[in-house]
Enzyme design. Structure first.
Site, PDB file in Angstrom:
ATOM      1  N   ASP A   6      41.200  81.169 -93.909  1.00 49.46           N
ATOM      2  CA  ASP A   6      42.350  81.928 -93.409  1.00 49.46           C
ATOM      3  C   ASP A   6      42.076  83.427 -93.314  1.00 49.46           C
ATOM      4  O   ASP A   6      42.794  84.151 -92.637  1.00 49.46           O
ATOM      5  CB  ASP A   6      43.599  81.663 -94.250  1.00 49.46           C
ATOM      6  CG  ASP A   6      43.448  82.073 -95.706  1.00 49.46           C
ATOM      7  OD1 ASP A   6      42.349  82.477 -96.121  1.00 49.46           O
ATOM      8  OD2 ASP A   6      44.455  81.976 -96.450  1.00 49.46           O
ATOM      9  N   ASN A   7      41.049  83.917 -93.992  1.00 48.09           N
ATOM     10  CA  ASN A   7      40.633  85.318 -93.925  1.00 48.09           C
ATOM     11  C   ASN A   7      39.358  85.453 -94.749  1.00 48.09           C
ATOM     12  O   ASN A   7      38.860  84.473 -95.299  1.00 48.09           O
ATOM     13  CB  ASN A   7      41.717  86.273 -94.449  1.00 48.09           C
ATOM     14  CG  ASN A   7      42.368  85.848 -95.748  1.00 48.09           C
ATOM     15  OD1 ASN A   7      43.557  85.560 -95.787  1.00 48.09           O
ATOM     16  ND2 ASN A   7      41.594  85.771 -96.823  1.00 48.09           N
TER      17      ASN A   7
ATOM     18  N   LYS B 211      48.544  74.433 -99.599  1.00 54.13           N
ATOM     19  CA  LYS B 211      49.246  75.720 -99.497  1.00 54.13           C
ATOM     20  C   LYS B 211      50.059  75.786 -98.208  1.00 54.13           C
ATOM     21  O   LYS B 211      49.568  75.468 -97.131  1.00 54.13           O
ATOM     22  CB  LYS B 211      48.220  76.852 -99.535  1.00 54.13           C
ATOM     23  CG  LYS B 211      48.799  78.252 -99.345  1.00 54.13           C
ATOM     24  CD  LYS B 211      47.742  79.306 -99.565  1.00 54.13           C
ATOM     25  CE  LYS B 211      48.245  80.698 -99.245  1.00 54.13           C
ATOM     26  NZ  LYS B 211      47.257  81.742 -99.598  1.00 54.13           N
TER      27      LYS B 211
ATOM     28  N   LYS C 244      38.676  91.048 -97.062  1.00 51.94           N
ATOM     29  CA  LYS C 244      40.005  90.572 -96.644  1.00 51.94           C
ATOM     30  C   LYS C 244      40.968  91.752 -96.555  1.00 51.94           C
ATOM     31  O   LYS C 244      40.845  92.738 -97.280  1.00 51.94           O
ATOM     32  CB  LYS C 244      40.507  89.563 -97.680  1.00 51.94           C
ATOM     33  CG  LYS C 244      41.979  89.190 -97.592  1.00 51.94           C
ATOM     34  CD  LYS C 244      42.377  88.318 -98.769  1.00 51.94           C
ATOM     35  CE  LYS C 244      43.868  88.012 -98.777  1.00 51.94           C
ATOM     36  NZ  LYS C 244      44.253  87.120 -99.902  1.00 51.94           N
TER      37      LYS C 244
ATOM     38  N   HIS D 141      40.844  80.968-103.165  1.00 50.46           N
ATOM     39  CA  HIS D 141      41.786  81.984-103.646  1.00 50.46           C
ATOM     40  C   HIS D 141      41.864  81.959-105.168  1.00 50.46           C
ATOM     41  O   HIS D 141      41.666  80.925-105.789  1.00 50.46           O
ATOM     42  CB  HIS D 141      43.167  81.691-103.051  1.00 50.46           C
ATOM     43  CG  HIS D 141      44.155  82.796-103.123  1.00 50.46           C
ATOM     44  ND1 HIS D 141      44.736  83.214-104.295  1.00 50.46           N
ATOM     45  CD2 HIS D 141      44.699  83.569-102.144  1.00 50.46           C
ATOM     46  CE1 HIS D 141      45.588  84.187-104.044  1.00 50.46           C
ATOM     47  NE2 HIS D 141      45.581  84.434-102.744  1.00 50.46           N
TER      48      HIS D 141
ATOM     49  N   ARG E 239      47.905  81.364 -90.798  1.00 47.80           N
ATOM     50  CA  ARG E 239      48.488  80.024 -90.822  1.00 47.80           C
ATOM     51  C   ARG E 239      49.578  79.866 -89.765  1.00 47.80           C
ATOM     52  O   ARG E 239      49.720  78.803 -89.151  1.00 47.80           O
ATOM     53  CB  ARG E 239      49.008  79.723 -92.222  1.00 47.80           C
ATOM     54  CG  ARG E 239      47.878  79.650 -93.240  1.00 47.80           C
ATOM     55  CD  ARG E 239      48.353  79.777 -94.694  1.00 47.80           C
ATOM     56  NE  ARG E 239      47.208  79.994 -95.565  1.00 47.80           N
ATOM     57  CZ  ARG E 239      46.439  79.030 -96.070  1.00 47.80           C
ATOM     58  NH1 ARG E 239      46.743  77.766 -95.829  1.00 47.80           N
ATOM     59  NH2 ARG E 239      45.403  79.317 -96.819  1.00 47.80           N
TER      60      ARG E 239
ATOM     61  N   HIS F 235      52.946  78.683 -97.656  1.00 56.38           N
ATOM     62  CA  HIS F 235      53.022  80.150 -97.536  1.00 56.38           C
ATOM     63  C   HIS F 235      53.524  80.589 -96.170  1.00 56.38           C
ATOM     64  O   HIS F 235      53.087  81.591 -95.614  1.00 56.38           O
ATOM     65  CB  HIS F 235      51.650  80.779 -97.834  1.00 56.38           C
ATOM     66  CG  HIS F 235      51.767  82.163 -98.396  1.00 56.38           C
ATOM     67  ND1 HIS F 235      50.758  83.092 -98.339  1.00 56.38           N
ATOM     68  CD2 HIS F 235      52.783  82.770 -99.036  1.00 56.38           C
ATOM     69  CE1 HIS F 235      51.116  84.207 -98.919  1.00 56.38           C
ATOM     70  NE2 HIS F 235      52.361  84.041 -99.352  1.00 56.38           N
TER      71      HIS F 235
ATOM     72  N   ASP G 227      40.908  78.965 -98.394  1.00 64.04           N
ATOM     73  CA  ASP G 227      41.637  80.197 -98.666  1.00 64.04           C
ATOM     74  C   ASP G 227      40.695  81.257 -99.228  1.00 64.04           C
ATOM     75  O   ASP G 227      40.027  81.028-100.240  1.00 64.04           O
ATOM     76  CB  ASP G 227      42.744  79.891 -99.684  1.00 64.04           C
ATOM     77  CG  ASP G 227      43.855  80.915 -99.660  1.00 64.04           C
ATOM     78  OD1 ASP G 227      43.629  82.028 -99.172  1.00 64.04           O
ATOM     79  OD2 ASP G 227      44.957  80.589-100.132  1.00 64.04           O
ATOM     80  N   ASP G 228      40.637  82.412 -98.562  1.00 67.22           N
ATOM     81  CA  ASP G 228      39.790  83.530 -99.019  1.00 67.22           C
ATOM     82  C   ASP G 228      38.304  83.175 -99.019  1.00 67.22           C
ATOM     83  O   ASP G 228      37.522  83.779 -99.756  1.00 67.22           O
ATOM     84  CB  ASP G 228      40.200  84.002-100.415  1.00 67.22           C
ATOM     85  CG  ASP G 228      41.506  84.790-100.427  1.00 67.22           C
ATOM     86  OD1 ASP G 228      42.159  84.860 -99.380  1.00 67.22           O
ATOM     87  OD2 ASP G 228      41.875  85.317-101.491  1.00 67.22           O
TER      88      ASP G 228
ATOM     89  N   CYS H 293      46.576  85.739 -95.118  1.00 72.41           N
ATOM     90  CA  CYS H 293      46.724  84.294 -94.982  1.00 72.41           C
ATOM     91  C   CYS H 293      47.923  83.841 -94.157  1.00 72.41           C
ATOM     92  O   CYS H 293      47.771  83.023 -93.247  1.00 72.41           O
ATOM     93  CB  CYS H 293      46.741  83.646 -96.361  1.00 72.41           C
ATOM     94  SG  CYS H 293      47.827  84.444 -97.544  1.00 72.41           S
TER      95      CYS H 293
END
Length: 764
Positions: A365-366, A167, A426, A259, A111, A169, A69-70, A107
């Site tokens: 994810d980004n 995660k 991002k 993240h 996903r 989300h 994540d991130d 994100c």
């Protein structure tokens, strides 16, 4: 720390036949796959051994998606970083690295595209799941439409068992209640088991955790860290599966790192002490040069300037350098810790004989986030509410950065380092926002080990690639719902053929910021919140020749730009990008009328599971009251009646020393109202009434049996997001909203609470 790790196994468990491997190779080189319709992955052993039917047998290969994540493009050592990531490096050395792989700018859309093989807008996830814009915006409902079956649903029809961890989300935040609705939770989307969290982030040491469809309390577990616990659970799933189930499995590991909040055991931060004293200018240049040496970026790539607002490291004060280096030490430590957890997972696959028969794909994810701001952040509620954190406050938390006593995120200068060699961050459609590492490890299907692939690919192409490798044809209907076509394009051929073409066209959009890629060209529209979309300035880059988007050709190539803009309009219409919105943090204020959170009255009872903040009564910028009928035998029976949040923000209503207290924690100040009289025993009704007197300001008054016993001004309340911890009745779970309980921990109420009633001023 080992520098070289090999995952190869001399005693690997082979579960696919020679004919199966030949079929995979045929698919990968563009040959026509055999018709496998109607076959299942659970063929009996006798059928598998029947040579006359081998051409009809689908591979029983396991699938593992690992999503960070991130994570910035350069944060793994195999993509240029100085951070120690030996376990992912080993996977890269024995697999393939893709250097032209793309995701969506944020994100949830990434996903959704990953799990469905479709464009995120088309499946209802154009933006993050926190923002449900209601029926007028079908592309922004914070959920995956039933017409877009997930890979778990599709492979479930083929005999697979599916496990999701970490995660999620991908369900509207207002649906994250202990009683559902569950149809958008992992088990409602085809997964058989789930261990993780539903929203965008959670504390790593005391998270809000869901096990299958139930919230569970993990605060009593010693030395708990979510990344470790997630992999423990993943390994348990696999152990149980291979011990009792002959079918293949799908597993998704969705780490909370990198993240915010950046939180990791102290020893990982200490590993990097002094490592970043040289500063972000030096480290970014070193990564850039290392990427060229590795072949991750072309020799022709230009080194971009610092992003706007980022000062030269040498121009910072000693105090700023000290603080900012600490943020990066914690970030690097978290990355190494995460890499170790990936290593534990991979080693477990090897130990049970499944590694060689598992396709592993690792991605982000980004790109790295800009939310830390110029100075970094130790309180991500303040960050989400666009409230600055000054140096004095940050330095007070210096020793807490990376621990459970802060919710840390690094400053923008380090975010650009993570995104090396690209500019920006991002949530943009520059490469920094949408280009991600992709490592593919598949011993039975990749012979060209350690190589780099430069084909253009998108996250929506991942699942179609898996379907091709497995010989799976997605069903036309799932549970009676007609399915939309896949939008992604398989890149399975690139696993064995480095010369194959990549994807030709891909559209992007995030809150009005948009881009279109086509055959090596890319056009970007930069949008400012509140401005008309038709007035957005466009930029044009020939990214096939200009990898770092250094040379804007919009003026030099006006005809090409117009061609790209028309192509964007075509793709936007085809993939439901319209209608566009330009949501900023005010997206948190979107509460559709068809959600439970839109109610004006709530009644909660003792022993209710903790209710996540995003599903709690929507009190932002409105008058409301909390009423609690209770009973006490003694004036010594104190404790929390209701609390929401933790040390970084929230509110709490409690009795202490026989006084009634309401406290509102902004994150940079705590407002306190206390009764001027003691509270009687027996049956009593207490109440807190907040009367809004202006935008994000008001008066809090407390009452006992209808009589006002205290009042005080609250000079500021949160404009967008109240907290990242939920609501508890009769105690203050997880972290405490105020230090004023003393040494009471969760400070559970010792009397009896009948119920807790929220009444909110109508917004209609």
């Amino acid at each position: 720390m080992p520098k070289e790790i090999s995952w190869s196994s001399p005693t690997k468990k082979l579960t696919a036949t020679v004919a199966t491997l030949a079929m995979i190779s045929g698919c990968a080189t563009g040959n026509t796959a055999p018709d496998l319709a109607g076959e299942t992955a659970a063929k009996s052993a006798s059928e598998n051994q029947n040579a006359s039917r081998e051409s009809e047998i689908k591979p029983d290969t396991n699938i593992a998606y690992i999503v960070l994540d991130d994570l910035g493009f350069s944060d793994l050592a195999s993509y240029g970083s100085e951070i120690e990531t030996p376990h992912t490096d080993a996977l890269a050395d024995e697999g393939l690295r893709y250097n032209n792989f793309h995701v969506n700018p944020t994100c949830s859309p990434t996903r959704a595209a990953l799990l469905t093989g479709r464009q995120a807008h088309s499946v209802g996830m154009a933006t993050v799941a926190n923002f449900d814009m209601g029926p007028d915006y079908p592309n922004k409902r914070g959920r995956i439409n039933p017409e877009a079956g997930t890979i778990a649903e599709v492979l479930g029809e083929e005999g697979y068992t599916s496990y999701a961890l970490g995660k999620w989300h991908l369900s509207p935040s207002h649906q994250a209640t202990p009683s559902g609705p569950y149809e958008n939770w992992p088990l409602g989307k085809g997964f058989d088991r789930f261990y993780g969290f539903l929203e965008d982030s959670t504390d790593q040491f005391q998270p809000e955790i869901v096990n299958d469809n139930s919230f569970v309390d993990v605060t009593g577990e010693d030395d708990y860290h979510f990344s470790e616990a997630m992999v423990d659970q993943a390994n348990q799933y696999i152990t149980d599966h291979v011990s009792t189930n002959d079918a293949p499995f799908l597993i998704t590991l969705n780490f909370g790192s990198q993240h915010q909040p950046v939180q990791v055991p102290d020893e990982y931060i200490e590993m990097y002490e002094g490592k970043y004293d040289e500063g972000w200018d030096v480290i970014r240049k070193q990564r850039f040069e290392r990427q060229k040496e590795l072949g991750i970026i072309p020799e022709s790539a230009e080194f971009v300037d610092r992003n706007p607002g980022i000062p030269a490291w040498e121009d910072l004060s000693e105090e700023e350098q000290k603080l900012f280096a600490r943020f990066q030490e914690a970030y690097a430590g978290m990355m190494t810790h995460t890499d170790e957890q990936i290593g534990r997972f991979v080693e477990h696959l090897r130990s049970v004989g499944e590694l060689d028969n598992t396709i592993i794909m690792i991605m982000s994810d980004n790109g790295a986030s800009v939310l830390g701001g110029p100075n970094g952040s130790v309180n991500h509620t303040l960050t989400y509410n666009v409230i600055p954190q000054e140096m004095d406050m940050l330095m007070e938390h210096y020793d807490k950065i990376g621990t459970n006593a802060a919710k840390a995120e690094f400053p923008n200068g380090w975010a650009q380092v993570s995104n090396t060699p690209f500019k920006m961050y991002k949530a943009t459609t520059y490469e920094a926002g949408i280009r991600s590492p992709l490592i593919v490890h598949y011993p039975e299907g990749i012979k060209d080990k350690g190589k780099i692939r430069d084909q253009y690919a998108h996250v929506s192409d991942i699942t179609p690639t898996i379907y091709e490798l497995l010989g799976v044809e997605p069903p036309k209907e799932i549970d009676g719902v007609k399915q939309m076509e896949l939008h992604g394009e398989s890149f399975a051929e690139s696993l064995t053929n480095p010369e194959t073409e990549g994807k030709q066209t891909q559209v992007y959009e995030s809150n009005g910021v948009r881009a279109i890629y086509d055959d090596g060209w890319k056009a970007i529209a930069n949008h400012q919140l509140g401005e008309p979309f038709e007035e957005d300035p466009w930029e044009l880059y020939h990214v096939a020749e200009d990898a770092t988007e250094s040379n804007n050709l919009a003026e030099a190539e006006p005809k090409k730009l117009e061609e790209m803009k028309k192509l964007f309009e075509k793709e936007a219409k085809q993939y439901d990008v319209l209608p566009m919105t330009d949501l900023g943090p005010d997206g948190f204020l979107s509460v559709p009328e068809d959600s439970q959170r839109a109610k004006d009255r709530f009644v909660f009872y003792p022993d209710m599971s903790q209710l996540p903040e995003a599903a709690s009564p929507f009190i932002l910028n409105r008058s409301f009251s909390i009423t609690v009928p209770l009973f006490r035998d003694s004036t010594e029976e104190d404790g929390v009646l209701v609390a929401l949040g933790g040390y970084q923000s929230g509110y709490t209503f409690y009795l202490k020393d026989n006084r009634l207290v309401y406290e509102y924690n902004m994150g940079n100040e705590i407002y306190r109202v206390e009764s001027d009289t003691e509270i009687p025993t027996g049956e009593t009704t207490v109440k807190m009434q907040f009367d809004k007197t202006g935008d994000h300001i008001g008066t809090a008054s407390i009452y006992v049996d209808g009589k006002q016993v205290g009042s005080g001004e609250i000079d500021q309340t949160h404009p967008f997001k109240l907290s990242f911890e939920g609501l508890s009745v009769g105690k203050d779970s997880l972290y405490q909203v105020t230090p004023n309980y003393g040494e009471e921990g969760i400070f559970e109420f010792e009397g009896e609470i009948e119920k807790v009633i929220y009444e909110l001023e109508s917004q209609k």
